[in-house]
Structures are given as structure tokens and as C-alpha cells.
Design a protein around this motif. Structure first.
Motif, PDB file in Angstrom:
ATOM      1  N   LEU A  48       8.166  -1.841   1.612  1.00 20.58           N
ATOM      2  CA  LEU A  48       7.605  -2.368   2.853  1.00 20.58           C
ATOM      3  C   LEU A  48       7.059  -1.313   3.807  1.00 20.58           C
ATOM      4  O   LEU A  48       6.280  -1.646   4.716  1.00 20.58           O
ATOM      5  CB  LEU A  48       8.695  -3.145   3.614  1.00 20.58           C
ATOM      6  N   HIS A  49       7.445  -0.064   3.646  1.00 20.29           N
ATOM      7  CA  HIS A  49       7.331   0.884   4.750  1.00 20.29           C
ATOM      8  C   HIS A  49       5.905   1.104   5.275  1.00 20.29           C
ATOM      9  O   HIS A  49       5.725   1.377   6.456  1.00 20.29           O
ATOM     10  CB  HIS A  49       7.974   2.229   4.374  1.00 20.29           C
TER      11      HIS A  49
ATOM     12  N   ILE B  51       4.436  -7.277  -2.022  1.00 22.95           N
ATOM     13  CA  ILE B  51       3.863  -6.176  -1.244  1.00 22.95           C
ATOM     14  C   ILE B  51       2.625  -5.624  -1.940  1.00 22.95           C
ATOM     15  O   ILE B  51       1.593  -5.369  -1.301  1.00 22.95           O
ATOM     16  CB  ILE B  51       4.904  -5.049  -1.050  1.00 22.95           C
ATOM     17  N   TYR B  52       2.737  -5.425  -3.231  1.00 24.73           N
ATOM     18  CA  TYR B  52       1.607  -4.887  -3.986  1.00 24.73           C
ATOM     19  C   TYR B  52       0.393  -5.805  -3.863  1.00 24.73           C
ATOM     20  O   TYR B  52      -0.724  -5.343  -3.565  1.00 24.73           O
ATOM     21  CB  TYR B  52       2.001  -4.698  -5.455  1.00 24.73           C
TER      22      TYR B  52
ATOM     23  N   ASP C 122      19.159  -3.443   8.961  1.00 21.63           N
ATOM     24  CA  ASP C 122      19.180  -2.071   8.440  1.00 21.63           C
ATOM     25  C   ASP C 122      17.863  -1.730   7.741  1.00 21.63           C
ATOM     26  O   ASP C 122      17.335  -0.623   7.890  1.00 21.63           O
ATOM     27  CB  ASP C 122      20.350  -1.881   7.471  1.00 21.63           C
ATOM     28  N   ILE C 123      17.352  -2.679   6.967  1.00 22.24           N
ATOM     29  CA  ILE C 123      16.062  -2.466   6.297  1.00 22.24           C
ATOM     30  C   ILE C 123      14.949  -2.339   7.328  1.00 22.24           C
ATOM     31  O   ILE C 123      14.121  -1.421   7.266  1.00 22.24           O
ATOM     32  CB  ILE C 123      15.757  -3.620   5.319  1.00 22.24           C
ATOM     33  N   LEU C 124      14.934  -3.244   8.302  1.00 20.46           N
ATOM     34  CA  LEU C 124      13.891  -3.218   9.326  1.00 20.46           C
ATOM     35  C   LEU C 124      13.920  -1.906  10.115  1.00 20.46           C
ATOM     36  O   LEU C 124      12.878  -1.306  10.382  1.00 20.46           O
ATOM     37  CB  LEU C 124      14.060  -4.405  10.273  1.00 20.46           C
TER      38      LEU C 124
ATOM     39  N   ALA D  89       7.153  -6.656   8.428  1.00 19.66           N
ATOM     40  CA  ALA D  89       8.200  -6.975   7.439  1.00 19.66           C
ATOM     41  C   ALA D  89       8.968  -8.214   7.867  1.00 19.66           C
ATOM     42  O   ALA D  89       9.307  -9.076   7.043  1.00 19.66           O
ATOM     43  CB  ALA D  89       9.141  -5.787   7.273  1.00 19.66           C
ATOM     44  N   ARG D  90       9.231  -8.310   9.167  1.00 18.79           N
ATOM     45  CA  ARG D  90       9.949  -9.471   9.694  1.00 18.79           C
ATOM     46  C   ARG D  90       9.053 -10.713   9.721  1.00 18.79           C
ATOM     47  O   ARG D  90       9.447 -11.790   9.275  1.00 18.79           O
ATOM     48  CB  ARG D  90      10.465  -9.177  11.107  1.00 18.79           C
ATOM     49  N   ASP D  91       7.836 -10.534  10.232  1.00 18.34           N
ATOM     50  CA  ASP D  91       6.960 -11.687  10.457  1.00 18.34           C
ATOM     51  C   ASP D  91       6.355 -12.254   9.177  1.00 18.34           C
ATOM     52  O   ASP D  91       6.270 -13.471   9.009  1.00 18.34           O
ATOM     53  CB  ASP D  91       5.810 -11.294  11.394  1.00 18.34           C
ATOM     54  N   LEU D  92       5.902 -11.383   8.293  1.00 21.32           N
ATOM     55  CA  LEU D  92       5.143 -11.828   7.120  1.00 21.32           C
ATOM     56  C   LEU D  92       5.969 -11.901   5.845  1.00 21.32           C
ATOM     57  O   LEU D  92       5.629 -12.668   4.944  1.00 21.32           O
ATOM     58  CB  LEU D  92       3.949 -10.898   6.889  1.00 21.32           C
TER      59      LEU D  92
END
Length: 203
Positions: A64-65, A21-22, A117-119, A107-110
Motif C-alpha cells: 500500500l505504501h 494494489i497492482y 498499525d498498518i495505516l 489505504a483507509r478510504d479505497l
């Protein structure tokens, strides 16, 4: 890969979510958001540990948010439509708010996140929602504690004090803070309104 992502710099995933993510955010010219996401992930993990919740899931949701920061506000409604996201009138009027839904899709696609729950937590981290889960509230509170502005949040003491009682109390502390200023807000998102009335009854 969906065409809307073709303008982004996307690297091969290492498997370390925080590092991925960073790197993604820095490579796409969002270094401040990268720092914010790491702080929120760590804070979410601390809150999760405090309430015997899933620390790893909380950290990942935090990292991810805000990944949708790579798309400017001016592009977010079009991005949302291309991703098949429902755009509410309040979101059309104030596109910043819809970044939570875009982050969920990214988050799902990449980043290949499959934990629903995370999504879901990523998808409501700005407004919360009714029937919110513990993870939803953990990320919501962590994001407000580690907000993305330079100075200290004006509501910080209320949230941290209420966290001593429960997640519900802490989440409501922030929503109540906003609710008191609702006449001055650009919009009041219906999910926020639902969360306000639900938590008001609970606390």
C-alpha cells in the motif's frame, strides 16, 4: 466516495491486497510503482519474519505504501487539503514527501484498511517518526532496500549489514546517510529529524 478520488480508475476489490494494489496502480498509469510496491511488500514480509513480527501486516503495508503515486507532485498539496491532512511547511516546499500521508488516507478510504498499525506505518514510510513501532521500521527499511530507482541504492550495504544487529540499527543507517547530506537536501522533514535524534540515542 470523496470527490478527490473521482478522477481515479477504481475497480471492485477482490480481497487479495497485492493483486488489488497492482491492478489499481496499473489502471491509473503507474506500472513502475506497481512493481515497486509488490517488491517492497515482499521485502517487508521477509524482514518481519526475520524479527518475529506480523508478516501479513508487513506485506500489506508494503503493497500500500506508494498508492498515492496516482496523484502527481503538483497536485499533492491540494489533495492533502481536500483529505483533511495537516500540511507542514516542509511538505508545502517539497510535496513529494507528503505522499506518505496521502497513501495512508487512500489505504483507509479505497482499500478498507482498518488496522491502525498498518495505516501508521504507511503514513511515515518515507521519513519515519519518533516513537516508531516495529512495523513502522520494517516498512521504512524495506522501502529503502527495494527503492524505486533503476540502480542499486548507494547505502544498501550499510542497511543490510546493520540489519544483522537490529531494526533500529538498520533504520538509523539510512537516516544517518541522509543526515550527513542534510545541507544538500531540499528540506529536512521534522519527523525525520525526530527519528534521527531518537535512534541515535538508541543505537
Amino acid at each position: 466516495m470523496k470527490s478527490i478520488y473521482h478522477s481515479l480508475v477504481i475497480h471492485t476489490l477482490s480481497g487479495n491486497v497485492s493483486e488489488d494494489i497492482y491492478t489499481f496502480l496499473v489502471n491509473n498509469k503507474c506500472p513502475k510503482t506497481a512493481e515497486h510496491c509488490i517488491r517492497v511488500g515482499k521485502e517487508a514480509g521477509r524482514i518481519a519474519a526475520r524479527f518475529d513480527a506480523n508478516v501479513e501486516a508487513a506485506e500489506i503495508a508494503g503493497y500500500l505504501h506508494d498508492i498515492s503515486a496516482v496523484f502527481p507532485n503538483s497536485a499533492r498539496i491540494q489533495v492533502s487539503r481536500e483529505l483533511g491532512i495537516e500540511v507542514l511547511p516542509e511538505e508545502e516546499a517539497y510535496p513529494m514527501i507528503i505522499h506518505q500521508k496521502i497513501s495512508k488516507e487512500m489505504a483507509r478510504d479505497l482499500f478498507q484498511i482498518r488496522d491502525q498499525d498498518i495505516l501508521n506505518a504507511v503514513g511515515c514510510h518515507t521519513t519515519l517518526r519518533k516513537n516508531s513501532t516495529g512495523l513502522d521500521k520494517i516498512l521504512f527499511v524495506a522501502d529503502k532496500i527495494e527503492w524505486d530507482q533503476a540502480d542499486q541504492p548507494p547505502y544498501l550495504n550499510q542497511i543490510t549489514q546493520q540489519l544483522d544487529q537490529s531494526l533500529n540499527h538498520a533504520a538509523f543507517a539510512y537516516i544517518h546517510y541522509l543526515w550527513e547530506q542534510r545541507d544538500n537536501l531540499r528540506v529536512v522533514h521534522p519527523w525525520l529529524r525526530d527519528a534521527y535524534y531518537e535512534l541515535k540515542d538508541l543505537v
